[in-house]
Design a protein around this motif. Structure first.
Motif, short mmCIF file in Angstrom:
data_model
loop_
_atom_site.label_atom_id
_atom_site.label_comp_id
_atom_site.label_asym_id
_atom_site.label_seq_id
_atom_site.Cartn_x
_atom_site.Cartn_y
_atom_site.Cartn_z
N TRP A 45 53.05 -0.37 -4.16
CA TRP A 45 51.62 -0.67 -4.03
C TRP A 45 51.15 -1.73 -5.04
O TRP A 45 50.37 -2.61 -4.70
N ASN A 46 51.62 -1.63 -6.29
CA ASN A 46 51.08 -2.54 -7.31
C ASN A 46 51.49 -3.99 -7.05
O ASN A 46 50.78 -4.92 -7.42
N TYR A 47 52.67 -4.20 -6.42
CA TYR A 47 53.06 -5.56 -6.03
C TYR A 47 52.02 -6.13 -5.06
O TYR A 47 51.54 -7.27 -5.20
N ILE A 56 46.81 -9.17 -3.51
CA ILE A 56 45.47 -9.05 -2.95
C ILE A 56 44.42 -9.47 -3.97
O ILE A 56 43.48 -10.23 -3.65
N GLU A 57 44.55 -8.99 -5.19
CA GLU A 57 43.54 -9.30 -6.22
C GLU A 57 43.47 -10.79 -6.48
O GLU A 57 42.38 -11.37 -6.62
N MET A 113 46.16 -1.42 -11.58
CA MET A 113 46.30 -2.63 -10.76
C MET A 113 45.77 -2.39 -9.35
O MET A 113 45.08 -3.26 -8.78
N ASP A 114 46.06 -1.22 -8.78
CA ASP A 114 45.56 -0.90 -7.43
C ASP A 114 44.04 -0.85 -7.41
O ASP A 114 43.41 -1.39 -6.49
N HIS A 170 52.38 5.37 -12.51
CA HIS A 170 51.93 5.25 -13.89
C HIS A 170 50.50 4.73 -13.91
O HIS A 170 50.06 4.00 -13.00
N ILE A 171 49.76 5.07 -14.95
CA ILE A 171 48.36 4.67 -15.06
C ILE A 171 48.20 3.15 -14.98
O ILE A 171 47.21 2.64 -14.44
#
Length: 641
Positions: free
Chosen positions: A470-472, A477-478, A557-558, A551-552
Motif C-alpha cells: 500500500w505505501n508504494y 498517489i500523493e 504514508m497511506d 508499521h506506523i
C-alpha cells in the motif's frame, strides 16, 4: 540498447574518467565571503569545522580558509600527529573518500581501494590514542530487508586507517559486525580500559595495547530502553541517554505516566534510571561518575534543544547533504529530513517566535538540499536509481522513491520560491504519470476487480510480477496529487480513484480502524508455482504470515496520500476522513507529521504531551519530520499556567 543499459554504459564511462567534468567559473567562492551550510560543523575539537559552500551548493573550503576539492562532501574533520584529515563522500557518485591536508595547498584526496570507495558507507569517524577509526556499513555484504525473501542480515564493522604515503590502508578490526543497519549515527567516548563506539542499539569496546587491539561487543540489554540519543563520559565511565521508539504493533498506546527517556551506564551490566515522564532531557554529561542533563522548562530551552539536535544529525549536522539514492537514502532519509526543515521554515506547526532564527536557517538549508537533490536529474548516473533493494544490486528506479522525492521538492518549491528545481519536477512528473524507467507499472484487472501497481515480471526485484505494498502506491498517489497531475489527466484521475476505492474497501476504512495492513492482493495472500505470478520467487506464503498490521510510518504514508487525493478532488473519498486521521494522530497511532495535510483542511490535531514526548528528540535525519510538531505541542504545554 535499452534506457537502463544506456544509463549503466554512461555511468561506466563516467566512473573511469572518459566523460569530462564541467566546472564553471561561477561556482568558485571566496572563503572570506561565501555562505555557510546551515547547521553543519564537522569538527568536534576546533572552531574551523563550518563548511563554506559555492554557488552550486558544493563545499568549497572550511571556515578557516582551507580549500576542499570540488565535489567532496565533508563528514568529519580529524587530527592525528599534527595532520588534519577529512572523511568525505564524493558527489554525485557517493564514493567514500579520505582527504589529507597539505600545508598551504588545502586538502587532497588519498588513494583508496576501489571496493572500499564504492561500497563503504561511513557511519562514524573518530581518533582514539592517536589512531583513526571508522565505523563502516559495507553495502556489498549486507542484505537489507526487501532485497530478498530470506531474512535480512545487516551490521557495521570497525576499521582502522593507516596512512602510507599517498595511500590510505583500511584494516578491519571486528570479527563480527555490530548488529545495526545503515540508518544509524555513531557515537564514541573514552572510558577507563578503552574507547567505546556505539550505534543506536549496540556498543563495542576498543581495548588493548598499540600492537594488539581487541574489539569486544558489550552484551548489554540497552536496546530494551529504546535507541541511544546521546553518549557522554568523564574519561572513566560513560552514560547514554535513551529514547523509547514507539511501535504500536508491539506496545500499548502512549500513556501520560510512561517513561520515554532513560539514562544508562554503558557496561556489561548496565545501570539504568528512568527520567521522570514530565521531563525532556538533553545535553547529557557525566559528573563524578554520575549522569546529569539539562531539562526543558522554557521555550528558550526548546530552541536550544532543537538547535543542539540539528547540529548533531549524523554526528556533524551534515546529515545526508548531497547524497545520492543508491542506498535508498534520499527516499527514506533525506526526504524526511528536508520535510522537517520545510515544516520548520513554514512554521506550519505553530512554534513560538523564539524559533525565528532557526526557521530562517531551516529555510535556507531546505533550499540547498532541494537544489542538490534536483541536480541529480542532470546526471544519467546515479540519477535517482537505487541498488539497495534489487537482486544482485542492479540499479533500478522505483515509483515509490520518485514519488517521495517529487513530493518534497514540490514542498520546498512552495517554501523557497526557488525555480531551480522546476525542470526536475517536470521530469519526475512525466515518469510518474507514465512510468517507463521504473520497475513498476499500472494494472487494471477486471478479472480480479483491482486497479493496482505491480512490479514488472522479470524485473530485478525479489517479488517481480506481484502487486506493490500500500505505501508504494500511496507515495505515487500523493505525488501526483501534489504536483497537480491529476487535474491535467482525467483518465489518471479515475485510475487513482479506483485504486483509492480498492484500499478503502479492502482495509474497511469506513469502520475507522486503528490499524490496517501493509499489503493486500497477491503480496498479502501469497502465491504458488502453479499461479505463475513471479519468476524470481516462484512461491511465497504471503505477507500475512509475517504481520497483520503495517508499521506506523507506512500507515502515515497511506493517510497522507488519501488526504492529498481528497484535496485534489479525487472521486470516491468519503467525508470525515480528516477528522478520523486527526484522532489517530492525537492518540499516537499516526505520526505527528500528518498534521501537514490536516492543517490545510482545518483539522489541525492537538497533540497531547504524552504523545509529543516520543518525538521530542532527533538523532537520525528521518526523525526530524515529526520534531517540529512535537516541540510545538510541548511549547503549548509550557505556556499553560
Amino acid at each position: 540498447m535499452s534506457l537502463m543499459q544506456a544509463l549503466i554504459f554512461v555511468a561506466a564511462l563516467w566512473l573511469v574518467g572518459m566523460l569530462p567534468t564541467v566546472a564553471s567559473a561561477e561556482t568558485q567562492t571566496s572563503c572570506n565571503s561565501g555562505p555557510v551550510l546551515p547547521f553543519a560543523n564537522i569538527s568536534r575539537t576546533t572552531g574551523a569545522g563550518d563548511i563554506i559552500i559555492n554557488t552550486d551548493g558544493l563545499p568549497a573550503c572550511l571556515s578557516d580558509g582551507t580549500s576542499i576539492p570540488n565535489s567532496y562532501i565533508p563528514l568529519a574533520l580529524l587530527e592525528r600527529s599534527g595532520t588534519r584529515y577529512i572523511i568525505a563522500r564524493r558527489a554525485p557518485i557517493g564514493h567514500f573518500a579520505l582527504l589529507a591536508e597539505v600545508k598551504g595547498k588545502g586538502f587532497k584526496p588519498l588513494n583508496l581501494a576501489y571496493d572500499e570507495r564504492n561500497s563503504f558507507n561511513i557511519q562514524h569517524a573518530f581518533v582514539a590514542n592517536g589512531r583513526i577509526f571508522l565505523l563502516v556499513y559495507d553495502a556489498s555484504v549486507n542484505i537489507p530487508s526487501g532485497r530478498r525473501f530470506s531474512r535480512p542480515s545487516e551490521g557495521n564493522d570497525l576499521y582502522e586507517i593507516r596512512i602510507d604515503g599517498d595511500r590510505a590502508l583500511l584494516e578491519k578490526l571486528t570479527t563480527a559486525p555490530m548488529p545495526s543497519g545503515l540508518d544509524i549515527a555513531g557515537l564514541d567516548a573514552q572510558i577507563a580500559g578503552g574507547h567505546l563506539v556505539c550505534s543506536q542499539t549496540s556498543c563495542s569496546l576498543i581495548a588493548g595495547s598499540d600492537n594488539a587491539i581487541e574489539v569486544r561487543e558489550l552484551q548489554t540489554p540497552l536496546n530494551e530502553k529504546g535507541i541511544l540519543v546521546e553518549l557522554a563520559s568523564d574519561g572513566r565511565v560513560a552514560w547514554g541517554l535513551f529514547q523509547v521508539q514507539f511501535d504500536d504493533r508491539l506496545s500499548k498506546a502512549p500513556s501520560p505516566d510512561d517513561p520515554v527517556f532513560s539514562v544508562c551506564r554503558i557496561a556489561a551490566q548496565p545501570d539504568c534510571e528512568n527520567v521522570p515522564a514530565t521531563i525532556i532531557p538533553y545535553k547529557l554529561r557525566v559528573q563524578d561518575g554520575r549522569p546529569a542533563y539539562q531539562a526543558v522548562h522554557t521555550v528558550d530551552d526548546l530552541v536550544d534543544l532543537l538547535s543542539f539536535d540539528l547540529r548533531r544529525l549524523r554526528g556533524s549536522g551534515v546529515a545526508g547533504y548531497s547524497q545520492n539514492n543508491m542506498e535508498g537514502q534520499i527516499a527514506w532519509s533525506s526526504v524526511y529530513y528536508v520535510n522537517g526543515l520545510i515544516t520548520l521554515g513554514r512554521n506550519q506547526s505553530g512554534l513560538p517566535g523564539a524559533f525565528e532564527k532557526l526557521r530562517q536557517d531551516a529555510t535556507e538549508r531546505a533550499r540547498l538540499e532541494a537544489r542538490r537533490i534536483a541536480s541529480l536529474n542532470d546526471q544519467p548516473y546515479p540519477w535517482y536509481l537505487s541498488k539497495r533493494y534489487s537482486l544482485n544490486r542492479e540499479p533500478i528506479a522505483s515509483v515509490v522513491h520518485l514519488g517521495r522525492i517529487a513530493r518534497v521538492l514540490k514542498r520546498a518549491r512552495e517554501l523557497t520560491q526557488d525555480s531551480g528545481t522546476d525542470r526536475t519536477l517536470e521530469a519526475l512528473e512525466a515518469e510518474l504519470v507514465s512510468p517507463t524507467i521504473s520497475v513498476e507499472r499500472i494494472f487494471d484487472s477486471t478479472e480480479k476487480g483491482r486497479t493496482e501497481i505491480r512490479f514488472l515480471r522479470n524485473s530485478p526485484f525479489w517479488a517481480d510480477g506481484v502487486n506493490v505494498a500500500w505505501n508504494y502506491q500511496s507515495a505515487w498517489i500523493e505525488a501526483l496529487a501534489m504536483l497537480g497531475a491529476l487535474d491535467k489527466n482525467p483518465n489518471l484521475m479515475m485510475t487513482v480513484s479506483r485504486m483509492v476505492d480498492t484500499f478503502l474497501r479492502e482495509e474497511n476504512i469506513s469502520s475507522r480502524p486503528i490499524f490496517w495492513r501493509y499489503s493486500s492482493g497477491d503480496f498479502f495472500q501469497g502465491w504458488t508455482v502453479e499461479d505463475d505470478v513471479s519468476t524470481n520467487t516462484p512461491a511465497y506464503p504471503g505477507d500475512h504470515v509475517n504481520t497483520t498490521a503495517a508499521h506506523i510510518s507506512y500507515r502515515t504514508m497511506d493517510a497522507m496520500a488519501l488526504l492529498a487525493a481528497s484535496r485534489a478532488r479525487v472521486p470516491g473519498i468519503p467525508a470525515g476522513l480528516a477528522s478520523y486521521f486527526r484522532e489517530l494522530v492525537e492518540k499516537g497511532f499516526l505520526y505527528p507529521l500528518v498534521a501537514e495535510e490536516l492543517a490545510l483542511v482545518g483539522e489541525t490535531p492537538q497533540i497531547p504531551l504524552h504523545v509529543a514526548r516520543h518525538y521530542a528528540r532527533s538523532v537520525l535525519p528521518h526523525q526530524l519530520q515529526n520534531q517540529p510538531w512535537a516541540l510545538a505541542a510541548i511549547a503549548r504545554s509550557l505556556r499553560r499556567p
